[in-house]
Motif scaffolding. Structure first.
Motif, short mmCIF file in Angstrom:
data_model
loop_
_atom_site.label_atom_id
_atom_site.label_comp_id
_atom_site.label_asym_id
_atom_site.label_seq_id
_atom_site.Cartn_x
_atom_site.Cartn_y
_atom_site.Cartn_z
N LEU A 1 0.83 -1.21 0.00
CA LEU A 1 0.00 0.00 0.00
C LEU A 1 0.86 1.26 0.00
N THR A 2 0.36 2.29 -0.67
CA THR A 2 1.02 3.59 -0.60
C THR A 2 0.63 4.26 0.72
N ASP A 3 1.34 5.31 1.08
CA ASP A 3 1.01 6.01 2.33
C ASP A 3 -0.43 6.53 2.30
N ALA A 4 -0.87 7.05 1.15
CA ALA A 4 -2.24 7.57 1.04
C ALA A 4 -3.26 6.45 1.22
N GLU A 5 -2.96 5.28 0.64
CA GLU A 5 -3.88 4.14 0.76
C GLU A 5 -3.94 3.65 2.21
N LYS A 6 -2.76 3.67 2.89
CA LYS A 6 -2.74 3.28 4.30
C LYS A 6 -3.61 4.21 5.13
N GLU A 7 -3.46 5.50 4.92
CA GLU A 7 -4.25 6.49 5.68
C GLU A 7 -5.73 6.30 5.44
N ALA A 8 -6.13 6.01 4.19
CA ALA A 8 -7.54 5.81 3.87
C ALA A 8 -8.10 4.57 4.56
N LYS A 9 -7.32 3.47 4.56
CA LYS A 9 -7.80 2.24 5.17
C LYS A 9 -7.88 2.37 6.70
N ILE A 10 -6.91 3.07 7.29
CA ILE A 10 -6.94 3.27 8.75
C ILE A 10 -8.13 4.15 9.13
N ALA A 11 -8.40 5.19 8.33
CA ALA A 11 -9.54 6.06 8.61
C ALA A 11 -10.85 5.29 8.48
N ALA A 12 -10.93 4.39 7.49
CA ALA A 12 -12.15 3.58 7.32
C ALA A 12 -12.34 2.64 8.51
N ALA A 13 -11.22 2.07 8.98
CA ALA A 13 -11.30 1.19 10.15
C ALA A 13 -11.78 1.95 11.37
N ALA A 14 -11.29 3.19 11.53
CA ALA A 14 -11.70 4.01 12.67
C ALA A 14 -13.19 4.30 12.61
#
Length: 427
Positions: free
Chosen positions: A198-211
């Motif tokens: 994952l790219t950094d942007a994709e990581k941030e998006a997935k973590i935000a979705a999990a939250a």
């Protein structure tokens, strides 16, 4: 033609009783070519050379293409805190040398301002090394970085720092109860944060979705939390990065550096005053001529006042390089209320009047009044032992003290209306 009427001293003394008095007349032409001004004569060419020995002792020599009657250099006077002209000793009327040792500023500079330039150098990564046990002495540290020193790097600049990698990243959730955040649990997102696909942007998006999913769970019927009271913070921990044998890895690098350099700039360049007859040329530090002042022995404004001295100032048109009359100033006797008249002309094709200034002295106060070419009042300044003042309007109370900017309402200063009544423009 434009005419300016001035007042005699006797009339000025009657101002306190609001007396009306007639005034002497003077002509300020609308165009400079209507003046009986003297033409420019030859202007000396100037060359300069500065020398300084190994001890910092310096001197400057100037040479003139013409024999001079006198010469002066404008230098900073520490006692007065401004520049003053100092006479130079001429050799054969064409050259002079003066010392610059110990001068606070270069000749001609009126003031100095400074600014700081900051330069940042990025960190330089030299490599990665495994260290079983981190060196405890300078000798051990030296052995560790020996290879890099042999390549030419300065040992004082090299830093060895443990390499770290992500250990765990979790989201800590809180609910606000009566103004206080209370911990309600966490959600582990380490796998997402460590996913190299994952790219950094994709990581941030997935973590935000999990939250958001966790928050939805917390507000569900089962948990019943108020969604507006929920918040979360990421908590990240790191661990030492190791090689295949489990030995800690250390990064060797040159840290980023920031250097500052202060720049100083001198403002002003009128340096040398060279006089030949009635003509004084003003030159910069390099010898370039900027202005020529021509002394006159007659009143070019044709007043009935007792003439003392006059100067016609020539400057160069910045576009054409042609000399033009920039200013004409006439000074009158202290027995007169009107002490001076000064007219400024524009470097236009017809050398039109830009405006004029009248200096009046009354009851110990000096008034400097500026007018446009058509006689409209522009601004005024007044000076006396009590302070400095500036016009702020056109009422009877149009003076303000420049120290406090409070109106002067005690009639200690003449109003602009009263001053305007002292002279009349005629065509």
């Amino acid at each position: 033609m434009k005419k300016l009427l001035s007042l005699s001293m006797a009339a000025m003394m009657l101002l306190s009783t609001a007396a009306v008095a007639s005034a002497d007349s003077g002509t300020i032409p609308l165009y400079a070519d209507s003046l009986n001004a003297p033409a420019l004569k030859s202007i000396p060419t100037v060359y300069t050379e500065h020398k300084e020995d190994k001890y910092g002792r310096g001197s400057t020599t100037l040479w003139s293409s013409m024999v001079l009657d006198s010469a002066a250099v404008r230098v900073y006077d520490p006692a007065k805190h401004y520049n003053v002209p100092v006479a130079l000793d001429l050799v054969d009327g064409t050259s002079a040398t003066y010392s610059t040792t110990g001068m606070k500023r270069q000749p001609g500079i009126s003031y100095v301002y400074s600014w700081t330039e900051k330069t940042t150098t990025d960190a330089i990564e030299l490599g990665v090394i495994p260290v079983g046990e981190f060196p405890k002495t300078d000798k051990e540290y030296g052995e560790l970085i020996k290879d890099y020193v042999e390549k030419g790097w300065d040992s004082d600049d090299i830093v060895v720092e443990a390499q770290m990698e992500l250990d765990k990243e979790v989201l800590d959730f809180y609910v606000n109860v009566e103004g206080e955040d209370k911990y309600v649990g966490y959600y582990d997102v380490t796998d997402i944060a460590k996913d190299k696909k994952l790219t950094d942007a994709e990581k941030e998006a997935k973590i935000a979705a999990a939250a958001e999913a966790v928050k939805a769970y917390l507000v569900s019927k089962e948990q019943g939390y108020n969604p507006d009271a929920l918040s979360y913070e990421p908590t990240t921990t790191y661990q030492s990065k190791k090689d295949a044998q489990g030995v800690d890895l250390y990064k060797v690098y040159i840290p980023a550096t920031e250097t500052s350099k202060k720049h100083y700039v001198g403002v002003g360049d009128d340096t040398y005053y060279l006089t030949v007859g009635n003509q004084t040329s003003v030159h910069g530090r390099s010898g370039k001529v900027y202005q020529v002042n021509v002394a006159v022995d007659e009143d070019l404004f044709n007043t009935d006042l007792e003439f003392v001295s006059g100067t016609v100032t020539y400057k160069k048109n910045g576009n054409t390089g042609a000399w033009y009359i920039a200013n004409v100033a006439m000074n009158y006797s202290e027995t007169s209320a009107v002490r001076s008249l000064s007219a400024t002309y524009l470097p236009t094709y017809d050398l039109k009047l830009q405006g004029y200034t009248v200096t009046i002295n009354a009851n110990g106060t000096t008034y400097v009044m500026d007018y446009n070419a058509w006689g409209g009042f522009e601004k005024g300044d007044a000076y006396n032992a009590a302070g400095s003042y500036h016009t702020t309007g056109a009422s009877a109370f149009d003076w303000a003290n420049t120290a406090s900017w409070k109106y002067v309402r005690n009639f200690s200063l003449l109003s602009v209306k009263k001053l305007n009544s002292l002279f009349t423009r005629k065509y």
